[in-house]
Design an enzyme around this catalytic site. Structure first.
Site, PDB file in Angstrom:
ATOM      1  CE  LYS A  19      -2.349  -0.974   3.763  1.00  0.00           C
ATOM      2  NZ  LYS A  19      -1.700  -2.237   4.163  1.00  0.00           N
ATOM      3  NE  ARG A  22      -3.852  -1.539  10.670  1.00  0.00           N
ATOM      4  CZ  ARG A  22      -2.819  -0.977  10.037  1.00  0.00           C
ATOM      5  NH1 ARG A  22      -2.925   0.211   9.489  1.00  0.00           N
ATOM      6  NH2 ARG A  22      -1.689  -1.637   9.948  1.00  0.00           N
ATOM      7  NE  ARG A  54       7.777  -2.623   5.713  1.00  0.00           N
ATOM      8  CZ  ARG A  54       6.502  -2.357   5.935  1.00  0.00           C
ATOM      9  NH1 ARG A  54       5.715  -1.985   4.956  1.00  0.00           N
ATOM     10  NH2 ARG A  54       6.007  -2.485   7.149  1.00  0.00           N
ATOM     11  NE  ARG A  93       6.949  -0.447   9.891  1.00  0.00           N
ATOM     12  CZ  ARG A  93       5.738  -0.339   9.368  1.00  0.00           C
ATOM     13  NH1 ARG A  93       5.576   0.310   8.226  1.00  0.00           N
ATOM     14  NH2 ARG A  93       4.688  -0.855   9.970  1.00  0.00           N
ATOM     15  NE  ARG A 111       2.744  -4.765  11.351  1.00  0.00           N
ATOM     16  CZ  ARG A 111       3.675  -4.591  10.417  1.00  0.00           C
ATOM     17  NH1 ARG A 111       4.798  -5.278  10.452  1.00  0.00           N
ATOM     18  NH2 ARG A 111       3.478  -3.742   9.448  1.00  0.00           N
TER      19      ARG A 111
END
Ligand code: AMP
Length: 214
Positions: free
Chosen positions: A13, A88, A127, A159, A170
């Site tokens: 996203k 969410r 990432r 992260r 998550r």
């Protein structure tokens, strides 16, 4: 244009948000980015949300919705905006309707980034981010020099919520709390499904095809 980017963590996203912003000139409102900025500043909001971000849980709806209400009131949102990572929960989706309605606005579309769990896990695990905002992936989009940003030379970091256990949490939270919105927005005729397993350029083309007609 007012749109929502919906999909699990790791669907791409954020990557596509940059392309959407460049093409349509809409503001990019990422609740995750806003929370991380608050954390960095060590503001009251940052201290409130720290534990939720670190554990991969969701920040309570009242805190999140208040932040979004304030953010979309800023002048850069006057020409339209995309919400990345919000809503969410069903409660947030209802709050968004109220928020938009009170300003005489309405949601134009929801771009749903449909991705397999395996792809999401692989993307999140590799990432890498830079404090300047640049993003990389250890396998799919590596920096020229390992661990260093191509743009500003700073050290790249992972992260803290991109570690395996938090990633699993998550994704579980997404299934439990967010996935219901796919059906809800589908029922309202707002959903534009995009196959987000493809390479970034192909996903961008599919997103543009879905949004150009708005
Ligand atoms: P993201 O960058 O979208 O993956 O968000 C990172 C973290 O910020 C999430 O794991 C949550 O802890 C928090 N967060 C972001 N957006 C929301 C939201 N709409 N509602 C609740 N928590 C959120």
């Amino acid at each position: 244009m007012i749109i929502v980017l919906l999909g699990p963590p790791g669907a791409g996203k954020g990557t596509q948000a940059k392309e959407i912003q460049a093409r349509y000139g809409v503001a990019h409102v990422s609740t995750g980015d806003l929370f991380r900025a608050a954390l960095k500043e060590d503001s009251d909001l940052g201290r409130t949300v720290k534990g939720y971000l670190e554990s991969g849980g969701l920040v309570p709806d009242d805190v999140t919705c208040a932040m979004v209400a304030q953010r979309i009131g800023r002048s850069d949102c006057a020409k339209g905006f995309m919400l990345d990572g919000f809503p969410r929960t069903v409660g947030q989706a209802q709050a968004l309707d109220v928020l938009l309605g009170s300003r005489g606005l309405r949601l134009d579309a929801v771009a749903y980034f449909d991705v397999t769990e395996a792809t999401a896990v692989e993307r999140l695990g590799g990432r890498l981010t830079c404090r300047c905002g640049a993003g990389y992936h250890a396998k799919y989009m590596p920096p020229k020099e390992a661990g260093k940003c191509d743009r500003c030379g700073a050290a790249l970091t992972q992260r803290t919520d991109d570690l395996p256990e938090t990633i699993r949490k998550r994704l579980r939270v997404y299934e439990e709390q967010t996935a219901a919105l796919i059906e809800e927005y589908g029922r309202r005729g707002l959903l534009r499904r995009v196959d987000a397993n493809a390479a970034p350029e192909a996903v961008t083309a599919a997103v543009f095809a879905a949004l150009d007609s708005l």
